[in-house]
Design an enzyme around this catalytic site. Structure first.
Site, mmCIF file in Angstrom:
data_model
loop_
_atom_site.group_PDB
_atom_site.id
_atom_site.type_symbol
_atom_site.label_atom_id
_atom_site.label_comp_id
_atom_site.label_asym_id
_atom_site.label_seq_id
_atom_site.Cartn_x
_atom_site.Cartn_y
_atom_site.Cartn_z
ATOM 1 N N HIS A 12 -1.132 10.091 -3.508
ATOM 2 C CA HIS A 12 -2.416 9.586 -3.019
ATOM 3 C C HIS A 12 -3.568 10.555 -3.217
ATOM 4 C CE1 HIS A 12 -5.538 8.598 0.027
ATOM 5 N NE2 HIS A 12 -5.294 7.379 -0.425
ATOM 6 N N GLU A 47 1.254 -0.827 -5.135
ATOM 7 C CA GLU A 47 0.169 0.088 -5.499
ATOM 8 C C GLU A 47 0.687 1.441 -5.975
ATOM 9 O OE1 GLU A 47 -3.902 1.759 -3.404
ATOM 10 O OE2 GLU A 47 -1.984 2.004 -2.365
ATOM 11 N N HIS A 55 0.828 -1.205 0.000
ATOM 12 C CA HIS A 55 0.000 0.000 0.000
ATOM 13 C C HIS A 55 0.867 1.261 0.000
ATOM 14 C CE1 HIS A 55 -2.659 2.969 2.221
ATOM 15 N NE2 HIS A 55 -3.421 2.618 1.199
#
Length: 327
Positions: free
Chosen positions: A76, A61, A34
């Site tokens: 993000h 990711e 992640h």
């Protein structure tokens, strides 16, 4: 006759082995890094991705936002102020809401920023105080192309085959700004060989309408995962199964607290998804954010094995890999 029997026996053994191997692959628990090794280094930096790669996850990711000059940037949020020093470098580029948007900066401008451990801009304190020290060392933002080349390059040099797991962030925001982020991202993925479900790429998005568009109008044959955040999303599983291959729920949509006997209660979300041939990759598993769980192992055991999810997004790929390998 004996020769025929031997051949039949060998054929049966071979078929059994193939079935066994297929079952192992089908039931494998997937580990997704992640935002890279974000438990140890500032999220979505190349250093965090290299460290994550060394931890041998199944996928790494990439959250994707577009720059002003239409370059997919790995970050993000559509904003910059929580993970960079943008307020210091470009104090006059904030919008009327006081926020700094990636889409207002060219790639050259974004390269001037230092990427930081995530922090609260109001207090200037790190969100996770025991992680990498805030404002120490130098890290930079990078493009989706750069990260793909890093992962593919490492796959070549190590002989591994670690996949990518990109997320298209806020497509409706991008469209309002006159940018078709999905079309741009799909082109990049195609250029690097990610076109079908056989390629080592899973594409995710929270926006169901956009994911449908990606499947039906943009004709993507990639493995698609519908991210989920709210209870209302759970009622749409049958609809989701028509355009997606999996779901990505918050793990608290699966684990519903303890009963009076102290046992964790598990919702039927995973069972329903599996009945519709949807894989379940839940988010986000953090060893330094356990909630009511006594240990990280207890959390992982409850969700991976008792709830039987197929994979996890985690800031600590090394810990999850170690847990999966020993169970």
């Amino acid at each position: 006759m004996k020769k025929l029997i031997v051949i039949l026996v060998l054929s049966i053994v071979s078929c059994t082995n193939n079935i066994s191997k297929k079952a192992v692959l089908t039931n494998k628990k997937i580990v997704i890094a992640h935002r890279g090794a974000s438990g140890y280094l500032p999220e979505h930096t190349m250093e965090a991705k290299a460290m994550a790669y060394a931890m041998n996850p199944d996928y790494i990711e990439q959250d994707i936002v577009l720059s002003k000059d239409n370059i997919p940037i790995v970050i993000h949020d559509i904003h910059l102020e929580s993970v960079t020093d943008v307020a210091t470098k470009f104090p006059n580029k904030k919008r009327v809401d006081g926020r700094y948007y990636v889409i207002d900066f060219t790639l050259d401008e974004l390269k001037q920023l230092n990427a930081l451990e995530r922090f609260n801009p109001k207090t200037n304190k790190a969100i996770y105080p025991n992680r990498f020290p805030l404002r120490k060392s130098i890290f930079k933002l990078h493009t989706l192309q750069q990260e793909i080349e890093l992962i593919q390059g490492l796959n070549k040099s190590t002989g591994k085959n670690i996949g990518i797991y990109p997320e298209i962030k806020e497509p409706s925001f991008h469209l309002k700004e006159g940018k078709d982020i999905s079309k741009i991202v799909l082109k990049v993925l195609k250029n690097y060989g990610y076109k079908t479900k056989n390629d080592n790429c899973i594409l995710q998005c929270f926006d169901g309408n956009e994911l449908k568009r990606i499947r039906n109008k943009l004709n993507s044959q990639l493995f698609l995962v519908q991210l989920m955040e709210f209870k209302k999303d759970e009622a749409k599983l049958e609809e989701i199964s028509k355009y997606a291959d999996g779901i990505g729920p918050w793990y608290k949509q699966i684990i519903k607290g303890k009963n009076k006997n102290g046992n964790w209660q598990i919702s039927n979300l995973v069972t329903k998804a599996h009945a519709l041939n949807l894989k379940v990759h839940a988010y986000t598993f953090r060893a330094d954010e356990l909630g009511d769980f006594k240990s990280f192992d207890e959390l992982l055991n409850t969700v991976l094995f008792k709830a039987n999810i197929d994979g996890v997004f985690t800031d600590f790929s090394d810990k999850v890999k170690a847990f999966v390998n020993k169970n």
